[in-house]
Structures are given as C-alpha cells and as structure tokens.
Design an enzyme around this catalytic site. Sequence first.
Site, PDB file in Angstrom:
ATOM      1  N   ALA A  63      31.740  48.112  -5.288  1.00  0.00           N
ATOM      2  CA  ALA A  63      31.353  46.515  -4.649  1.00  0.00           C
ATOM      3  C   ALA A  63      32.723  46.142  -5.689  1.00  0.00           C
ATOM      4  CB  ALA A  63      30.503  45.762  -5.351  1.00  0.00           C
ATOM      5  N   GLY A 102      29.194  51.115  -5.928  1.00  0.00           N
ATOM      6  CA  GLY A 102      29.263  50.853  -4.138  1.00  0.00           C
ATOM      7  C   GLY A 102      29.743  52.269  -3.083  1.00  0.00           C
ATOM      8  N   GLU A 105      28.211  55.087  -2.801  1.00  0.00           N
ATOM      9  CA  GLU A 105      26.740  55.151  -2.232  1.00  0.00           C
ATOM     10  C   GLU A 105      27.179  54.958  -0.520  1.00  0.00           C
ATOM     11  OE1 GLU A 105      25.815  50.933  -4.659  1.00  0.00           O
ATOM     12  OE2 GLU A 105      23.825  51.551  -4.190  1.00  0.00           O
ATOM     13  N   GLU A 125      26.736  51.604 -12.157  1.00  0.00           N
ATOM     14  CA  GLU A 125      26.477  50.095 -12.399  1.00  0.00           C
ATOM     15  C   GLU A 125      25.613  49.170 -13.573  1.00  0.00           C
ATOM     16  OE1 GLU A 125      25.662  52.143  -9.639  1.00  0.00           O
ATOM     17  OE2 GLU A 125      26.639  50.987  -8.325  1.00  0.00           O
TER      18      GLU A 125
HETATM   19  N1  3HC Z   1      35.945  45.427  -8.289  1.00  0.00           N
HETATM   20  C1  3HC Z   1      37.123  44.288  -8.549  1.00  0.00           C
HETATM   21  N2  3HC Z   1      38.216  44.703  -9.650  1.00  0.00           N
HETATM   22  C2  3HC Z   1      38.071  46.296  -9.989  1.00  0.00           C
HETATM   23  C3  3HC Z   1      36.995  47.326  -9.845  1.00  0.00           C
HETATM   24  C4  3HC Z   1      35.994  46.624  -8.941  1.00  0.00           C
HETATM   25  N3  3HC Z   1      35.066  47.406  -8.434  1.00  0.00           N
HETATM   26  N4  3HC Z   1      37.181  48.420 -10.349  1.00  0.00           N
HETATM   27  C5  3HC Z   1      38.335  47.955 -10.746  1.00  0.00           C
HETATM   28  N5  3HC Z   1      38.978  46.535 -10.753  1.00  0.00           N
HETATM   29  C6  3HC Z   1      40.503  46.371 -11.355  1.00  0.00           C
HETATM   30  C7  3HC Z   1      40.361  46.036 -12.552  1.00  0.00           C
HETATM   31  O1  3HC Z   1      39.830  44.891 -13.107  1.00  0.00           O
HETATM   32  C8  3HC Z   1      41.563  46.364 -13.020  1.00  0.00           C
HETATM   33  O2  3HC Z   1      42.348  44.923 -12.302  1.00  0.00           O
HETATM   34  P1  3HC Z   1      43.520  44.593 -13.523  1.00  0.00           P
HETATM   35  O3  3HC Z   1      44.883  45.225 -12.643  1.00  0.00           O
HETATM   36  O4  3HC Z   1      43.776  43.073 -13.051  1.00  0.00           O
HETATM   37  O5  3HC Z   1      43.513  44.407 -14.565  1.00  0.00           O
HETATM   38  C9  3HC Z   1      42.658  47.299 -12.055  1.00  0.00           C
HETATM   39  O6  3HC Z   1      41.340  47.086 -11.215  1.00  0.00           O
HETATM   40  C10 3HC Z   1      42.530  48.371 -12.333  1.00  0.00           C
HETATM   41  O7  3HC Z   1      41.040  48.765 -13.174  1.00  0.00           O
HETATM   42  P2  3HC Z   1      41.189  50.257 -14.344  1.00  0.00           P
HETATM   43  O8  3HC Z   1      42.291  49.059 -15.181  1.00  0.00           O
HETATM   44  O9  3HC Z   1      39.565  49.999 -15.197  1.00  0.00           O
HETATM   45  O10 3HC Z   1      41.446  51.457 -14.898  1.00  0.00           O
HETATM   46  P3  3HC Z   1      41.787  52.861 -14.531  1.00  0.00           P
HETATM   47  O11 3HC Z   1      42.065  53.787 -13.717  1.00  0.00           O
HETATM   48  O12 3HC Z   1      41.170  52.444 -16.097  1.00  0.00           O
HETATM   49  O13 3HC Z   1      39.655  52.795 -13.975  1.00  0.00           O
HETATM   50  C11 3HC Z   1      38.303  52.527 -12.760  1.00  0.00           C
HETATM   51  C12 3HC Z   1      39.443  52.732 -12.826  1.00  0.00           C
HETATM   52  C13 3HC Z   1      37.521  53.745 -12.925  1.00  0.00           C
HETATM   53  C14 3HC Z   1      37.237  52.261 -11.660  1.00  0.00           C
HETATM   54  C15 3HC Z   1      37.765  52.098 -13.736  1.00  0.00           C
HETATM   55  O14 3HC Z   1      38.172  50.271 -13.317  1.00  0.00           O
HETATM   56  C16 3HC Z   1      36.031  50.993 -13.199  1.00  0.00           C
HETATM   57  O15 3HC Z   1      35.046  51.984 -13.728  1.00  0.00           O
HETATM   58  N6  3HC Z   1      35.671  50.494 -12.824  1.00  0.00           N
HETATM   59  C17 3HC Z   1      34.294  49.483 -11.580  1.00  0.00           C
HETATM   60  C18 3HC Z   1      33.755  51.216 -11.685  1.00  0.00           C
HETATM   61  C19 3HC Z   1      31.966  50.173 -11.088  1.00  0.00           C
HETATM   62  O16 3HC Z   1      31.587  49.611 -12.018  1.00  0.00           O
HETATM   63  N7  3HC Z   1      31.829  50.411 -10.150  1.00  0.00           N
HETATM   64  C20 3HC Z   1      30.901  49.361  -9.355  1.00  0.00           C
HETATM   65  C21 3HC Z   1      30.610  47.988  -8.584  1.00  0.00           C
HETATM   66  S1  3HC Z   1      28.715  47.797  -8.883  1.00  0.00           S
HETATM   67  C22 3HC Z   1      28.651  48.542  -6.970  1.00  0.00           C
HETATM   68  O17 3HC Z   1      29.766  48.557  -6.763  1.00  0.00           O
HETATM   69  C23 3HC Z   1      27.350  47.412  -6.966  1.00  0.00           C
HETATM   70  C24 3HC Z   1      26.955  48.333  -6.106  1.00  0.00           C
HETATM   71  O18 3HC Z   1      25.507  49.170  -5.923  1.00  0.00           O
HETATM   72  C25 3HC Z   1      26.249  47.284  -4.345  1.00  0.00           C
END
Ligand code: 3HC
Length: 682
Positions: A63, A102, A105, A125
């Site tokens: 998400a 997400g 998912e 998450e």
């Molecule tokens: N939402 C918004 N922005 C995100 C994002 C997300 N889910 N994931 C990454 N970004 C952004 C980062 O803030 C960063 O932005 P910036 O360049 O402006 O600083 C850019 O994307 C690149 O991210 P990273 O620097 O972390 O890049 P990496 O290549 O090192 O890693 C990644 C990529 C493994 C995808 C890592 O970003 C990550 O772990 N992201 C989060 C994944 C996550 O937690 N997903 C679950 C979200 S909650 C959800 O899905 C709820 C659902 O159950 C309803």
Amino acid sequence: MSQVGTTEVIDGVGILTIDYPPVNALSVHTRRALDEGFRQFAADDDVKAIVLICAGRTFIAGADISEFGKDMGGPSLQDVFEIIENGGKPVVAAIHGTALGGGYELALICHYRIAVPSAKVGLPEVALGLLPGAGGTQRLPRIVGIPAALDLITGGAPTGAQKALALGMIDALAEEGNLREGAIAFAADLIQKGGPLTRVRDRQDKVEPYRGKPEIYSEYLAKHARAFRGFKAPFNIVKAIEAAAELPFEQGIVRERELFQELVTSTESAAQRYYFFAERQGAKVPDFAKDVQPLAIAKVGVIGAGTMGTGIAMACLDAGLSVTMVERDEAALDRGAATIADTYKKQVERGRLKPDVAEQRLGKLDTALFLDAVKETDLIIEAVFEDMDIKEGLFAELDLIAKPEAIIASNSSFLDLNEIAAATSRPSGVVGLHFFSPANVMRLLEIVRGSATSDTTLATALSFAKKIAKVPVVSGVGPGFIANRVMAPRSQQALQLALQGPEPEQIDQAMFNFGFAMGPFAMADLVGLDVIGRGSNERTLQSDLIKIGRLGQKKGGGFYDYDASRTATPSPVASQVIADFAAAKGVSTKIELTADEIVERLLYPVVNECAKILDEGIAARASDIDVACILGYGWPVYTGGPMFWADTVGLGKVVEGLEAMGIEPAKLLKEKAANGESFTRG
Ligand code: 3HC
C-alpha cells in the site's frame, strides 16, 4: 486508460502492466489503473486469461504508506480485489523484485503466482505497526498453515522465491530475465487446460488441523514475549491468524479489518510509519548541491585493530569490499585478525554464513604493520585511541601516503573533526564516520560533516553507508555529535536521581518499561564503570564504586551485584556507596517518584538537548535525531524517538516538566510550545 497501467492482448492472454515508480505502491493512481485494466479485460471476450506484471525495479511493494490517515479516494483495494478474484478469468501475478504487503496480498487474490528466482515476497506490515489489512492474515494461513503464517507475518521478513515456492507462497518459477514470457506461457497453459478457477479463500486443508486449539496462540505469544514487548501489531496479528483458523473466510476478513483499524489509528503505528520515512530521509542532505557524484569505493584502509577497527573492517568485508587493516603493534594486529576470523567461524557454525562466503570475505582482508599499505585504498578510516595529538599526527602522515583523491575518515566519537582535518592538506577530503559498537552489527552511521568537507566527500560517505548497509545520519561538528550527546542527560539525570532516594533498580525498571532494553545503571555495569569514567579525575558516584573494586558485571558488582551467571540483584553495598556520596555532596532531600515521573525526569532533558542540537544545526532535522536514538541507543521505535515522543506528550507539558526540575528549556522548544507547533508533524 491511465498512464500507470497499459494493456495488450497476445493470443488470448491479456497483459496488464503497472508502472508507478519508484516501487509501484498501491496509490490511488495504481488502484485506478488496476480497476480500469481488469474491467477492460473482463469485458473483452478475446481475453481468456490475464497476466498482471509491473515495470521498473519491482512488483507492487505494498500500500502507499504516505496515504495512511488521509482520504484515500478512488477505488478501494477491496473493489479492485473483487474484480480480480471474481472476474471469472484466471489471473497470474508475475513477480520480480519484491511483492510486499498489499502487493503480495494482491498476488494472493490472483489465482496463480509466478516469480523469478531473485524475487522476494512477504507481509512486512508488522514493521509499520500494522497487520496485512487486505486479506493477508486470512489467505496466507490457507496456503502455508498456521505455524508458518504466525512466523511469516509477525516476523515480517521477505521470503526468497525458492523458499516461497517450497512453502506454496508462489506456484512456479520463471527464468530470470524472462518473467513476461514465462507468465504468458503459464497463462496460455491455463487456457489450454481449462477447468474451474481455484481461489485461495476457498482452501481449508492447511487450516483445518489447527481448528479449536487456542493454546497455539497463547504459547506463541509467551514464547515471543521479549520480542513483542511494547508493540501492538504482533498481538493483533496473532488474533487475526486465529480468526483465519476459527472463522469462515467472510467473518475472518471482518475481524482482520477491525484489528487493522485498531492499529492504523494507534500512536505506535503512526510512530513506526514516521520512522519508515525518517530512516530514508537521513541520506537526503537538505543543502546539498544537486548531481554531485560519489567517488567509487572498492578498497578500504582501516587504521587500528581494536574493537572498533575490527568491527569496521567486518562491516566492509561483509559488503564485499577489500580491506587493509593496519596496526603498529604486531600482537594487537594478530588479535584483531583472529577476532575477525573467529566471528566468521561462529557465523558459519550457527548456519548464518556459508563457508565459501566466509572464505571469500577473509580472502579480501589484508593486514599490515605500516601505514604505507593503505596508499592504494579509496577510503581510509581511522579507529585509533581517542587522543587529539595522536589523531593529528596520524592524519598528517596519512595525508602524505594516501592517493590524492582518497577520502580520510575519522571514527572519533567526540573529538573536533575540523581540528583533525586541519592536520592535512586536504580538509575537503576529510569526513567523520562515527560507527557504533559492535560496528559490524549496529546499523547507525553518523557521518560528520566538517566545515571544509566537500559535497563530493559527503556524497561518497553517504553512498559508502548504503553499500555497507548502514543507515546514515549527517551531523555537524560538535561534542558527542548527535546520539551520544542527546542521550547523555539520561545518564546524568539517573545518577542525580539516585542520590535523592529512588534506587537504581527502580530507575532502570522505569526505563525498561518505557521500552529500552535496559536502564542506565544496568548499562553502565555491562560496559564497565572504568570504561565509562575513563579520562575523568573528578570524584563521581562511579569513581567511588571503582575505588572499592566495583567495576560492573565483569567484577561481580557495580551498581548491582552479579552471580556467576551474571544475573543482577540489588546491591546493599552500592546503596551504601550512593548514600555516602549523597551525604558528601550535601544532598539531603529524599523524594519518591512514580515510574512515569522517573521517565519524565530522565527523558525530558533528552528532548531538551535534542531541541538544542536542532537549533544549532548539528542535526538538520528532528527525524535524523530520532533515527540516531532508535538505532544507536535502542530508543523504542514504537514511540518514534525522542522528538516524535515529545510531540506525542505535548511540548507544553515537556516545557513545564523541565521548569519544574529547574532546567531551562531550550529556546526552540519554548518557541514551538508557545506557538502550538511540533517537531515532527507538519
Ligand atoms: N509506500 C510509499 N512509498 C514507498 C513504499 C510504500 N509502500 N515503499 C517504498 N516507498 C518509497 C520510499 O520511501 C523511497 O522513497 P524516496 O526515494 O523518495 O526516499 C522509495 O520508495 C524507494 O524505497 P527504498 O529506498 O526503500 O528502496 P529499496 O530498493 O531499498 O527498497 C522496498 C524497496 C523493499 C520495496 C522497500 O522500500 C520497502 O520495504 N518498502 C515498504 C514495503 C512495505 O512495508 N509494504 C507494506 C505497506 S503497508 C500495506 O501494504 C498495508 C496493506 O496490508 C493494506
């Protein structure tokens, strides 16, 4: 069709490509593109099966975290999921990079999942203080069973494609680099075979054996009590997974939603989401010239083979860099090299490292007794005794030896970097790299920017931090830089408070309950009172304890008494030393405080120091200080760090608390409190 999604049809296979850089997060734009794409394919009789694939570096990474708490707009995830799962045509998720949260998912809604070997899938998450709120807690257990789902979702770590295949998290592997072709072939095969569509939600076989067994969950929570302490999300995750075993799918989804809602509105999750962005913010330096290119770093010289030097050398070796470690004393050099070899050996024995990788790393380590050995290195990191004369002499020498473009860094934790840089003819190529011990484990790297440090040098230090998997925080030059300086008042206040009545164990307990791994007295005993008090000739509480041989854990006693297994008990001897010291200092007032009051006494002064370094420009932003305290001192992440926590408490209350203690609140803190502003909330 929006620009985020593009569609094409090849031999009955509809291909929807999502392109929403950087990580194809499920923002309103992505949801709209999915909604439009799947509706289009549903209406197209030529399309018999669908492939969902992403452009760029990754499949959908989750998400859009920045949307939480805002009005999301557009089609909801539920709307999108509905048309995918029940659209009547088989859908194949084609995964590269990471399918997370997400994103995974969404893949679980699809009827099949195919991935390249380098891909990773997972539900992370929990790290955001959340649970998978789009069916993940109900669908994953139906694929992998309850025990594996508990580990995967409360742990949050992504699973590599091979293991994911073995667990059933994906259905097939595609050839690396040929995902699109592989997925189209997979879909074409489905068309050919025909047959009914299988939905993950309908599967029962993996959850049935666990039905009616509540002890699974209570035992799981008891086993992980230490790791889950203070967090909210793991508890809700466990409840949601129990619902997956006990309730029909539709009811389980409702339960998941309630539990998700509870988390998404909690302070803990707000803090952890703030922290997610804070960590990534540190590498962005506000007043930085654009398009500065970092220099390439392949060979690193480390001067000093003590605890810090060996830790730094391992951090570099772990990242595949070549290291030359120099130490003047041969015995010390041998000890340092042996420590490195021994650490890798233990990692191999514990199954954490493959023997050939350990071998490769050790093969990249050179040791030498003379500084000349670092003349070809790109970066030299000094980790010698903390003495300005020694450092100045060393930097002057290194300046003559090092390549003209090489960067020379100091690992000093408190000495003036500008003074050290002035000993060289290249102050623009000098920077501070302040590692935290153990340097191969701790993720924080304070990068100290001297007044002459060039943008290229700073950019190189930042890219080096990324290379060795550290989280950088840039600090200006000042005593203690960021983490050590802002956390010092906690120990000072604890020592003062102990003279006024509260026992060390009561003070430590209050810090433990707040979320630190241990309190300041237990920490002092662990590190050693002699180590902490080094260099000071003043009479202090510690020096009184040292005088009677109470140096801490290693001597069986410090602020606490220790048995042979190093279990701590309150010490009557230490209590007497404290009482005598209080009498000698003329402290006669005795006070009684609650745990909350102890927290205020110890941590409001920390917030005050944070405000000062922010005002002085030592830290560029409040979030940098929070990252430094969380990673450097184990400040509990679910409070967001001292600055986020102060905002949660209310700055007016912090100001009042400081005044009541007789401490002058910092100018910036007072101003923000008076204007109703916060440090971290825009
Ligand atoms: N939402 C918004 N922005 C995100 C994002 C997300 N889910 N994931 C990454 N970004 C952004 C980062 O803030 C960063 O932005 P910036 O360049 O402006 O600083 C850019 O994307 C690149 O991210 P990273 O620097 O972390 O890049 P990496 O290549 O090192 O890693 C990644 C990529 C493994 C995808 C890592 O970003 C990550 O772990 N992201 C989060 C994944 C996550 O937690 N997903 C679950 C979200 S909650 C959800 O899905 C709820 C659902 O159950 C309803």
